[in-house]
Structure formats: C-alpha cells, structure tokens
Design an enzyme around this catalytic site. Structure first.
Site, PDB file in Angstrom:
ATOM      1  N   HIS A 373       0.799  -1.225   0.000  1.00 45.19           N
ATOM      2  CA  HIS A 373       0.000   0.000   0.000  1.00 45.19           C
ATOM      3  C   HIS A 373       0.829   1.271   0.000  1.00 45.19           C
ATOM      4  O   HIS A 373       0.266   2.364   0.120  1.00 45.19           O
ATOM      5  CB  HIS A 373      -0.936   0.041   1.201  1.00 45.19           C
ATOM      6  CG  HIS A 373      -2.053  -0.952   1.117  1.00 45.19           C
ATOM      7  ND1 HIS A 373      -3.278  -0.662   0.554  1.00 45.19           N
ATOM      8  CD2 HIS A 373      -2.126  -2.236   1.517  1.00 45.19           C
ATOM      9  CE1 HIS A 373      -4.049  -1.716   0.626  1.00 45.19           C
ATOM     10  NE2 HIS A 373      -3.378  -2.696   1.205  1.00 45.19           N
ATOM     11  N   LYS A 568      -7.719  14.359   4.554  1.00 45.27           N
ATOM     12  CA  LYS A 568      -6.921  13.132   4.560  1.00 45.27           C
ATOM     13  C   LYS A 568      -5.957  13.245   5.731  1.00 45.27           C
ATOM     14  O   LYS A 568      -5.850  14.306   6.345  1.00 45.27           O
ATOM     15  CB  LYS A 568      -6.169  12.934   3.246  1.00 45.27           C
ATOM     16  CG  LYS A 568      -5.504  14.215   2.709  1.00 45.27           C
ATOM     17  CD  LYS A 568      -4.927  14.015   1.320  1.00 45.27           C
ATOM     18  CE  LYS A 568      -5.884  14.291   0.170  1.00 45.27           C
ATOM     19  NZ  LYS A 568      -6.180  13.100  -0.624  1.00 45.27           N
ATOM     20  N   ARG A 569      -5.228  12.176   6.050  1.00 45.78           N
ATOM     21  CA  ARG A 569      -4.236  12.292   7.095  1.00 45.78           C
ATOM     22  C   ARG A 569      -3.260  13.419   6.762  1.00 45.78           C
ATOM     23  O   ARG A 569      -2.980  13.680   5.578  1.00 45.78           O
ATOM     24  CB  ARG A 569      -3.477  10.952   7.260  1.00 45.78           C
ATOM     25  CG  ARG A 569      -4.260   9.914   7.992  1.00 45.78           C
ATOM     26  CD  ARG A 569      -4.624  10.344   9.393  1.00 45.78           C
ATOM     27  NE  ARG A 569      -3.468  10.344  10.260  1.00 45.78           N
ATOM     28  CZ  ARG A 569      -3.276   9.477  11.249  1.00 45.78           C
ATOM     29  NH1 ARG A 569      -4.164   8.547  11.529  1.00 45.78           N
ATOM     30  NH2 ARG A 569      -2.199   9.567  12.005  1.00 45.78           N
ATOM     31  N   LYS A 574       1.511  14.430   1.326  1.00 48.58           N
ATOM     32  CA  LYS A 574       0.187  14.774   0.798  1.00 48.58           C
ATOM     33  C   LYS A 574       0.061  16.279   0.530  1.00 48.58           C
ATOM     34  O   LYS A 574      -0.877  16.732  -0.101  1.00 48.58           O
ATOM     35  CB  LYS A 574      -0.899  14.321   1.767  1.00 48.58           C
ATOM     36  CG  LYS A 574      -1.005  12.790   1.904  1.00 48.58           C
ATOM     37  CD  LYS A 574      -2.087  12.409   2.905  1.00 48.58           C
ATOM     38  CE  LYS A 574      -2.135  10.919   3.211  1.00 48.58           C
ATOM     39  NZ  LYS A 574      -2.804  10.141   2.149  1.00 48.58           N
ATOM     40  N   THR A 679      -8.149   7.155  -2.113  1.00 52.74           N
ATOM     41  CA  THR A 679      -9.498   6.635  -2.364  1.00 52.74           C
ATOM     42  C   THR A 679     -10.535   7.740  -2.181  1.00 52.74           C
ATOM     43  O   THR A 679     -11.627   7.657  -2.730  1.00 52.74           O
ATOM     44  CB  THR A 679      -9.822   5.451  -1.431  1.00 52.74           C
ATOM     45  OG1 THR A 679      -9.369   5.770  -0.119  1.00 52.74           O
ATOM     46  CG2 THR A 679      -9.153   4.187  -1.912  1.00 52.74           C
ATOM     47  N   LYS A 683     -14.216   9.148  -4.096  1.00 48.85           N
ATOM     48  CA  LYS A 683     -15.455   9.494  -3.392  1.00 48.85           C
ATOM     49  C   LYS A 683     -15.956  10.872  -3.815  1.00 48.85           C
ATOM     50  O   LYS A 683     -17.143  11.054  -4.083  1.00 48.85           O
ATOM     51  CB  LYS A 683     -15.230   9.449  -1.874  1.00 48.85           C
ATOM     52  CG  LYS A 683     -14.892   8.048  -1.366  1.00 48.85           C
ATOM     53  CD  LYS A 683     -14.372   8.033   0.080  1.00 48.85           C
ATOM     54  CE  LYS A 683     -13.744   6.669   0.377  1.00 48.85           C
ATOM     55  NZ  LYS A 683     -12.980   6.662   1.647  1.00 48.85           N
TER      56      LYS A 683
HETATM   57  C1  GL4 Z   1      -2.340   3.778   1.861  1.00 47.96           C
HETATM   58  C2  GL4 Z   1      -1.980   4.748   0.744  1.00 47.96           C
HETATM   59  O1  GL4 Z   1      -1.247   5.806   1.258  1.00 47.96           O
HETATM   60  C3  GL4 Z   1      -3.195   5.270  -0.027  1.00 47.96           C
HETATM   61  O2  GL4 Z   1      -2.755   5.969  -1.159  1.00 47.96           O
HETATM   62  C4  GL4 Z   1      -4.062   4.103  -0.472  1.00 47.96           C
HETATM   63  O3  GL4 Z   1      -5.219   4.577  -1.124  1.00 47.96           O
HETATM   64  C5  GL4 Z   1      -4.433   3.266   0.734  1.00 47.96           C
HETATM   65  C6  GL4 Z   1      -5.268   2.055   0.368  1.00 47.96           C
HETATM   66  O4  GL4 Z   1      -4.607   1.287  -0.580  1.00 47.96           O
HETATM   67  O5  GL4 Z   1      -3.256   2.784   1.384  1.00 47.96           O
HETATM   68  N1  GL4 Z   1      -1.139   3.168   2.309  1.00 47.96           N
HETATM   69  C7  GL4 Z   1      -0.983   3.395   3.619  1.00 47.96           C
HETATM   70  S1  GL4 Z   1       0.271   2.835   4.511  1.00 47.96           S
HETATM   71  N2  GL4 Z   1      -1.953   4.126   4.128  1.00 47.96           N
HETATM   72  C8  GL4 Z   1      -2.816   4.384   3.130  1.00 47.96           C
HETATM   73  O6  GL4 Z   1      -3.848   4.997   3.275  1.00 47.96           O
END
Ligand code: GL4
Length: 836
Positions: A373, A568-569, A574, A679, A683
């Site tokens: 991921h 987002k975080r 980011k 993701t 949305k």
């Molecule tokens: C993440 C990615 O940063 C994010 O881009 C992705 O959409 C998500 C789900 O596949 O996984 N990887 C980590 S670690 N945290 C995320 O949210």
C-alpha cells in the site's frame, strides 16, 4: 454415536424459529421488545441514545438471522473461502448502512416516527467504529461491504481495540491535542462476543529443534494470552449474504496470576493481567510510519496466530488432508502488518502437523497474497532480530530457514552475485540486524499487487525490483482500489442517489451493484432541467455542511462560495502545506486588489480536516499554521466575503460523509509517485466534485475515465521527481528564483502575519532546504491550476456539465469491481447464493 439434531421436539423448534421483521408493525414490536428487555427501560424514560440502541439491536436481530443462513450455507457447500487480514477496519457507523443494505430504511423511519423518535437524530447517536488510521483501513471496510454484496465467502480478521484512532482537539493556538476514543463506552450493539471461540497465544519462551531428521522444534515456556472472538456482521447490499468480521480481544489466561496473588503481591498479580489486555488496548495512530515497538509486534502476532488457528480449525472440520489447504483457503495480507502469518503457518504445518518443510512451504506460498500500500521508505516494516528472538524465538528460526533456502535459490539463478544476495536477504545487516517484512510477504505469497497502475509499476521497479528479476513479472500485478457506492453515494448523498435512480428509471439496487450504468446518464449533461436538479442537490449538500459546521462549531459559512476541500491524514507527502501556502497567496492577491476588483472574484471557502500522528511534529506545525491563517482570514473585513478557511477538527468517516457531497473541488496534490492510490479522490468524483491533483496514484486513472477536460492536473511527473530532488540537494536554487510568489508567502509567514513567525521556521526550512516534497518546484504550476479552476467555475453551466461527467464515469472505481478482481484473478473464489 450419531447425535440427533435438533434435540427434543422438532415441531417445537420449527414453530418457534424467528423470521426477519420487515414490516412496520413487526419492526416496532421488535424495537419495543429491546427497549423493555435488552435495555430494561420504558417508554416514559427513553432518550435518543436508548432508542438508537433498541433500534440497532433490532436491526442486529435481522443481520444475525441472515448471518446464520449464510454461514450454514458455507458449511454445507464447503466453498473456497478468502480471509482479509487487516490490522485496521475503519468502519464508521453501522446503522444507516445496515438499514440501506437490508432495504429497510423506510420502514424503520416510519416505525421510529410512530414511537416518537426521528430516525436522523437516532443515526447521530452512534459512535464511529474508528479502528483505523486512514485510507488503508477504510479500504478494508469497503472491501467487506463489496464481498458481502457480491455474495463472496470472505471474512475479515482484525483486532478489537478498546480505543480506536484518537479524538483530535485543537487548542486556541492551533495545537493538536489527542484524547482517547472510548468508543465501546456506551456498549456496542453491533458486536457479538463468542465466548466459545477462544485460542491461546504464546509469547517468549524458548524454541528447541528436535534434530531428529525432521525440521520440527518445540516452543515452550513464556507467557500465554487468550484471544477471544467478537463477531461483527457485514450485510451485503440487497442480498441475504451476511459475512463476518471477527475481531480478537486479548485476555489474561487466568484473571489473576494466583501465585503472586497468594504471595500477597497484589501489584504484580494485577500487572500480569494488565499486560495481557494491553495487547488489544489501542490502535497505533501512525499512518505510513513504523516504530519497532514490542507491543506492536505483539499485536501483529497475537492477531495472526488467533486468526490462523481459527481458519485451521474450520478447515479441519471439512476433513480434507492439510495439503489441500490452499484449495479451500486464500489469505489476503493487507500490507505487511500480518506478515507473521507466514512463519506462523509454517510453524503450525511443520511443528504441529508434521508436514515436511518443502510441502509446508508449497502450502504456504499457495495460500497467501500480499498487497503493498505504499512505497514510502518510512512505512516499510522492519523488525529488529533481537526483539524477534526474545518475543517469538521459534518464528525467528523459521524466518532464518526460509531465508537460507531462498538465498540458495537466488545464488543458483545469479551465481556469485554477492551484492544481490545482500540486497535480497530477509535480514538487513546493521546494528541491530532487521527483518524485512515486505520481502518476507513477497516470497511467502502467490501474488503481489499494488493499489493503482502507477503504484504497481513503482513496486516492481523500486522496492521489489530484484524480486521481479528473480521470480518473473507474472507474480506482480495491479488491482486498482475502489470504494463502495453504498456508503459513498447512496448513504451520504441520498438526494443524488434518488435522482440517479429516477433518471436511469431503475431501482437503486440495480445500478448500485453495477456502477458502470452511470455512463448512461452522460447525455443528460446536455439537459438543462437535469443540470438544474443536479446543481440544486449540490447546493443543498453545501447547506447541510454549513448547518453541521454551525451546530458543531458555531461558525457561519458562505454557501454561495465554491467549496474547496482537502481531507486526509496530515502528511508532508500529501502536501496540505502546498494548499495552505496557496491559500495565503490567494489572500495576498486579494489584499493587493481594489475593492472594485475584488467584487469580480469568485468567493471560495477552503476546508481542511486531518489528523496528524501524535509524534509527527512538522505535521502538527502545519495544522497550527492552517488554524492561525484561518483566524486572520475569516476576520478580515476586506477579504472574508471572498475567501474563508476552516480547519474542521476530529476528521472521521462520519464527517467525510457530510463533507464529500458538498464539495465543488477537492485536492489530491501529493508529490508525484508518493500517493499509492488515494481513495477519497474517487469518493469526491462519485459525488460530482471535480478533482484538482497531481499526476499520481489513482488520480491518473480517474483522469483517464473522466477525460482531460474535466480534471485539473499540475506539477512535476513521477519520472522527473528524482532528478528534481537531486538538484535540490546538489544544485540548490533559492525559493525566490523558483517561485517569487512563494517567496513572498514564506516571508509574510516568517514575519508574523499569522502570529509568531518564529514557530513556523522549522516547517519553512523544509522548503528552503532540500525541499524533498517539491513544494517550491510545483508552486507556480499549482497556482496556475487553481487559476484554471477559478476560470472554469465562472461558467456555471459548463461546470455542472463537468460535475455530471465526472460522477457518471466513476464506474471503474466501485469496490465491487476491485473485489471481483481479487476473487477471480487471485483467490479463485466463487459467489455463494444464499437461498431465501
Ligand atoms: C495507503 C496509501 O497511502 C493510499 O494511497 C491508499 O489509497 C491506501 C489504500 O490502498 O493505502 N497506504 C498506507 S500505509 N496508508 C494508506 O492509506
């Protein structure tokens, strides 16, 4: 002898079996019954919370009945099953989702109305189940929804944290403060404790090889902890199919350590009990970073050991030889967090089932599938060898053996390539040596995938390059992420969902499970009446958000403005930093204008929401800057009608459900090559918000689907980033030269326009020196893209067309599509129909 089922009088059993309550009188009876008995309350003293609980328990009754039928069918049919192992499941609220999936929302609203309660108020009583950090955990939740909706026999396995992701508070100075999230405080009506499902999990102790010509060893001593199952039902959409999310809670093996207790050492007795329950007490609040903490490794092993024991017990019930395990079981590893399942399965096979090593390895590598991921180096898990030796001595032996056989094979294919062996070894040299979990997950799995096209390419060409050369490219592929259109359209945007059903002239059950159908609405972009309805819904969603902000924060928002959202975080990659610096630039530009000129400007409201990891200092500083810029901007009489800025505290799934449908434009502006997929981008687009982003992650595929005239892209491309970074270190240029506009922004921050400039210096310095995330390099291109957004928004009708085109080309991003790809190309799984 054979037992007779059911025991007792069959007729009595049959006559008394409950059926689903689906009409209003039946639902009301069930709710009142729960008020009276489960809650021991009465009509005269029932508040919203009680009414919510009773309604939730009555919905759970229906879920349990469907769940029973589903599990019975799985037991009878013995299909291959898949298990999704994830340390995070960011579920959000369950009631609305269950009602919609069961298609009982109307009946429940009517019933609660009759009982004197408003359904929308009851829904607000529920606490989010926030057992995840961000995208990775929310993806797991979407995949569970899609698995049940696609009638696939998939279970999730995770941990039942007592505390989910922390609650975020923002001090008046803009400091992020963290408070615990005691989400189980009011009882959780959605979980079912399974007191009969418990496993012992061992830690520490010693491992002694038998040396009897077999690879077996005995692992003994140490500490044993009990894993106790809690089940959460996962209803499919418009199907009886109801799957299970099994969450483990850790408990001491005995309530007290009696020896210490008898010796009068009460402190120690309680301590041992504490240490067992500590394992599942709290979710680690870091997204994209690892800390190598013993408790985290304990969590990972506790969870994988309990889950595997449960799977093996279920597999043994069907009476097949253990060599057929991979024909009945597929295990998906959600990132490297569950990688200990690989040596654990080897341990079970070799030590407990007496399977020869090679056979055991074959079974193992045919069972697991690994999803990566992220390619960010700080997120790649490594565990110190001494820690593993101490906590899981037998697993360390097994990892060493796996590594030895693996490196022998590498040596055979690439004779004499010592550097390659060092690069590929599961053990990284250093003080201490470390175990590289991504490599273990890779070689222990049948397939490896990334989560968007670009990211899957990066996995193959960067972190796992040597492994592609060794194992062949066929093992590595892509499954682009998806989102469930149930929660992220039907539930969060009911008016848009209704308009779609009306315009497609089909019930929502049809298109919600075949999202490509939205394409049929594309011609309606040319229909003025449809555009009007579309735009009015967006406007009402903006007012709903404004109402939410008014009631929770007491702030008044201009709903005639463009709503610009980044949620987002908080992470440097980011680039919320780029966004806030862009906002300051916009502010300076407005201040430069005459009052007359300003009147021509399109008003804009910028929203941020983001949690920073508690130890991530620079991220917290960026929050502080956003909050202080907001304070100045929103109070400036010259500009506040044209530019407002809000940082909404405590971002959550539920807050996202209000923010996303209200957005005109959303920002997904990571440095190219850093965001694996994203993701929330999907949305926003599904809800008719346009996308402003970099050429990164799933943005690229979204751009392909909606067409380039409907998205706003900017910034350096992935292949260029490395060179820019190199130059930033070895041939640095001052910010003034790269972007005079940014230089001015940095200087007003530094000079204290938003309060003590000094405190922001460490953040500003990350841009002035090194600029690893290319803030200065991308700034002018970003400002230019914002200008294009402004210009496009001036033509309202054309903007609505873009909005319609965007939403209607999101078919690809349904998590149903994604989960079917896993089921068909990875797990070899077939749907199981549950008879009515
Ligand atoms: C993440 C990615 O940063 C994010 O881009 C992705 O959409 C998500 C789900 O596949 O996984 N990887 C980590 S670690 N945290 C995320 O949210």
């Amino acid at each position: 002898g054979k037992e007779k089922w059911p025991r007792g009088d069959e007729k009595t059993w049959k006559e008394n079996m409950r059926a689903l309550e689906t009409d209003v009188p039946g639902i009301s009876r069930n709710i009142v019954n729960h008020v009276q008995t489960s809650l021991a309350r009465q009509a005269y003293n029932l508040d919203d919370l009680g009414a919510y609980q009773a309604a939730a328990l009555s919905v759970r009754d229906n879920l349990i009945l469907n769940w029973n039928d589903t599990q019975l069918q799985y037991t009878r049919k013995e299909p291959k099953r898949a298990y999704y192992l994830s340390l995070e499941f960011l579920m959000g609220r369950a009631l609305d989702n269950a009602l919609l999936n069961l298609d009982l929302k109307k009946q429940y609203s009517e019933s609660t109305d009759k009982l004197g309660f408003n359904m929308e108020d009851l829904l607000e009583q529920e606490r989010d189940a926030a057992l995840g950090n961000g995208g990775l955990g929310r993806l797991a939740a979407c995949y569970l929804d899609s698995s049940a909706s696609m009638e696939l026999p998939v279970w999730g396995y995770g941990l039942r944290y007592k505390y989910g992701i922390f609650q975020q508070l923002i001090s008046p100075e803009g400091q992020q403060l963290e408070a615990p999230d005691p989400w189980l405080e009011n009882q959780n009506p959605w979980e079912l404790p399974r007191l009969d499902v418990q496993y012992d999990v061992r830690f520490y102790g010693s491992a002694d090889r038998l040396n009897d010509g077999t690879p077996r060893a005995v692992w003994s001593g140490g500490q044993e902890v009990v894993a106790q199952a809690y089940d959460v039902m996962i209803p499919g959409c418009f199907t009886k199919s109801t799957n299970n999310l099994r969450l483990w809670e850790s408990k001491p093996k005995r309530g007290f350590d009696l020896n210490s207790f008898n010796a009068g050492d009460y402190e120690r007795a309680v301590e041992s009990s504490n240490s067992a329950s500590a394992i599942t007490s709290v979710l680690y609040p870091n997204d994209h970073t690892t800390f190598g903490k013993e408790l985290r490794l304990k969590q990972q092993y506790f969870w994988t050991a309990a889950s595997l024991a449960d799977m093996i017990r279920r597999f043994k019930n069907i009476g097949k030889p253990i060599t057929q395990f991979p024909e009945y079981v597929a295990i998906q590893l959600n990132d490297t967090h569950p990688t200990m399942a690989i040596p654990e399965l080897m341990r079970i096979l070799v030590d407990e089932e007496d399977v020869p090593w090679d056979t055991a390895w074959q079974i193992t590598t045919n069972t697991f599938f690994y999803t990566n991921h992220t390619v960010l180096p700080e997120a790649l898990e490594k565990w110190p060898v001494p820690l593993m030796q101490h906590l899981l001595p037998r697993h360390l032996q097994i990892i060493y053996d796996i590594n030895m056989y693996f490196l022998q094979a590498v040596e055979k294919k690439f004779p004499g390539d010592r550097e390659r062996l060092a690069r590929m070894s599961l053990i990284e040299e250093g003080f201490p040596q470390q175990i590289r979990m991504a490599f273990l997950a890779c070689i222990g799995s049948r397939k490896v995938n990334g989560v968007a096209e670009l990211h899957s390419e990066l996995v193959k060409t960067t972190i796992l390059k040597d492994f592609v050369e060794f194992e062949g490219a066929g093992k590595f592929s892509n499954v682009t992420n998806g989102i469930t259109p149930r929660r992220w359209l039907d539930q969060c945007n009911p008016e848009l969902s209704a308009l779609i059903s009306k315009s497609l002239n089909v019930p929502k059950q049809v298109w919600l499970k075949d999202l490509f159908m939205l394409k049929k609405l594309l011609p309606l972009a040319e229909d003025a009446a449809f555009r009007k309805e579309w735009a009015e819904i967006k406007q009402r969603n903006k007012e709903r958000l404004a109402h939410h902000v008014r009631t929770t924060l007491g702030l008044e928002i201009n709903t005639n403005a463009m709503f610009d959202v980044q949620i987002k975080r908080l992470h440097e990659y980011k680039r919320q930093s780029l966004n806030i610096l862009g906002v300051i630039h916009r502010y300076l530009t407005l201040k430069d204008m005459s009052a007359e000129e300003r009147k021509k400007v399109n008003p804009r409201v910028v929203f941020f929401a983001a949690k920073a990891a508690p130890g991530y200092w620079i991220a917290k500083l960026i929050i502080r800057l956003i909050v202080n810029v907001a304070r100045i901007l929103n109070a400036d009489p010259e500009t506040k009608d044209y530019l407002q800025l809000y940082f909404l505290p405590d971002y959550s799934v539920s807050l996202a459900e209000v923010l996303i449908p209200a957005s005109d434009i959303s920002q997904h502006i990571s440095t190219a090559g850093t965001e694996a997929s994203g993701t929330s981008n999907m949305k926003f687009c599904l809800n008719g918000g346009l996308l402003l982003g970099t050429v990164d992650g799933a943005n690229i595929e979204i751009g392909e689907e909606v067409g380039e005239s409907n998205v706003f892209f900017f910034g350096y491309l992935t292949p260029e980033v490395e060179q820019v970074r190199y130059n930033n270190i070895y041939h640095p240029r001052p910010v003034e030269e790269k972007s005079p506009a940014l230089a001015r922004v940095l200087s007003v921050v530094s000079q204290g326009m938003f309060g003590d400039g000094g405190i922001y210096e460490p953040f500003l310095n990350t841009i002035r020196q090194g600029d690893y995330y290319l803030i200065a390099d991308d700034f002018d291109s970003y400002i230019n893209a914002l200008k294009m957004v402004d210009d496009a928004y001036l033509d309202k009708e054309e903007w609505i067309k873009k909005s319609i085109r965007t939403a209607c080309t999101m078919g690809k991003f349904s998590s149903d599509r994604a989960i079917m790809e896993y089921a068909e190309s990875y797990w070899n799984l077939e749907p199981v129909k549950i008879p009515a």
